[in-house]
Design a protein around this motif. Structure first.
Motif, PDB file in Angstrom:
ATOM      1  N   GLU A  25       0.677  -1.260   0.339  1.00 41.74           N
ATOM      2  CA  GLU A  25       0.233  -0.148   0.054  1.00 41.74           C
ATOM      3  C   GLU A  25       0.488   1.193   0.043  1.00 41.74           C
ATOM      4  N   ALA A  26       1.942   1.133   0.595  1.00 42.77           N
ATOM      5  CA  ALA A  26       3.119   2.434   0.689  1.00 42.77           C
ATOM      6  C   ALA A  26       3.154   2.564  -0.398  1.00 42.77           C
ATOM      7  N   ALA A  27       4.114   1.466  -1.423  1.00 45.71           N
ATOM      8  CA  ALA A  27       5.047   1.792  -2.033  1.00 45.71           C
ATOM      9  C   ALA A  27       3.797   2.043  -3.651  1.00 45.71           C
ATOM     10  N   GLY A  28       2.180   1.551  -3.727  1.00 39.63           N
ATOM     11  CA  GLY A  28       1.711   2.151  -4.274  1.00 39.63           C
ATOM     12  C   GLY A  28       1.052   0.639  -5.105  1.00 39.63           C
ATOM     13  N   SER A  29       1.715   0.055  -5.282  1.00 36.58           N
ATOM     14  CA  SER A  29       0.963  -1.228  -5.830  1.00 36.58           C
ATOM     15  C   SER A  29       2.356  -2.662  -5.455  1.00 36.58           C
ATOM     16  N   LEU A  30       1.733  -3.815  -5.966  1.00 35.46           N
ATOM     17  CA  LEU A  30       2.759  -4.713  -5.880  1.00 35.46           C
ATOM     18  C   LEU A  30       3.449  -4.905  -6.985  1.00 35.46           C
ATOM     19  N   ALA A  31       3.304  -3.780  -8.189  1.00 39.89           N
ATOM     20  CA  ALA A  31       4.328  -3.546  -9.430  1.00 39.89           C
ATOM     21  C   ALA A  31       5.566  -2.881  -9.147  1.00 39.89           C
ATOM     22  N   ALA A  32       5.132  -2.135  -8.335  1.00 46.78           N
ATOM     23  CA  ALA A  32       5.981  -0.915  -7.454  1.00 46.78           C
ATOM     24  C   ALA A  32       6.066  -1.495  -6.442  1.00 46.78           C
ATOM     25  N   ALA A  33       6.547  -2.363  -5.486  1.00 47.81           N
ATOM     26  CA  ALA A  33       7.236  -2.810  -4.441  1.00 47.81           C
ATOM     27  C   ALA A  33       8.442  -3.477  -5.481  1.00 47.81           C
ATOM     28  N   LEU A  34       7.989  -4.583  -6.809  1.00 51.79           N
ATOM     29  CA  LEU A  34       8.987  -5.245  -7.062  1.00 51.79           C
ATOM     30  C   LEU A  34      10.153  -4.374  -7.972  1.00 51.79           C
ATOM     31  N   ALA A  35       9.127  -3.452  -8.558  1.00 50.44           N
ATOM     32  CA  ALA A  35      10.235  -2.359  -8.507  1.00 50.44           C
ATOM     33  C   ALA A  35      11.243  -1.839  -8.064  1.00 50.44           C
ATOM     34  N   LEU A  36      10.714  -1.180  -6.801  1.00 51.76           N
ATOM     35  CA  LEU A  36      11.640  -0.808  -5.863  1.00 51.76           C
ATOM     36  C   LEU A  36      12.890  -1.810  -5.704  1.00 51.76           C
ATOM     37  N   ALA A  37      12.430  -3.134  -5.059  1.00 49.30           N
ATOM     38  CA  ALA A  37      12.738  -4.287  -4.819  1.00 49.30           C
ATOM     39  C   ALA A  37      14.264  -4.580  -5.814  1.00 49.30           C
ATOM     40  N   ALA A  38      13.852  -4.622  -6.588  1.00 47.26           N
ATOM     41  CA  ALA A  38      14.509  -4.624  -8.157  1.00 47.26           C
ATOM     42  C   ALA A  38      15.460  -3.897  -8.127  1.00 47.26           C
ATOM     43  N   ALA A  39      15.229  -3.037  -8.442  1.00 50.42           N
ATOM     44  CA  ALA A  39      16.636  -1.470  -8.166  1.00 50.42           C
ATOM     45  C   ALA A  39      17.279  -1.501  -7.331  1.00 50.42           C
TER      46      ALA A  39
END
Length: 80
Positions: A25-39
């Motif tokens: 929820e804080a990241a905005g979506s599962l996709a955004a959280a995945l992108a942040l973790a990958a980065a």
């Protein structure tokens, strides 16, 4: 072979409860959280996709192989 029987109705799961996934929820979506973790790991996932109907529970990653469908990730909507 073909069938004359009707296709079964598609069952859409209940969208994820935001209380189960405060980090998503804080990241905005599962996709955004995945992108942040990958980065954070120095990884390039390419295009990360989100399903607007349930962004906390679904995300996808496009394939680097031409002609292949995206890989979709689905997480639980009732328990973590």
């Amino acid at each position: 072979m073909t069938s004359n029987s009707p296709r079964p109705a598609r069952h859409e799961p209940t969208p994820a409860d935001p209380d189960l996934y405060p980090d998503l929820e804080a990241a905005g979506s599962l996709a955004a959280a995945l992108a942040l973790a990958a980065a954070g790991q120095g990884l390039d996932l390419g295009a990360v996709l989100s399903n607007a109907s349930d962004p906390l529970r679904t995300a996808g990653v496009t394939s680097t192989i031409p002609g292949r469908e995206p890989c979709w990730i689905f997480i639980g909507s009732e328990s973590r």
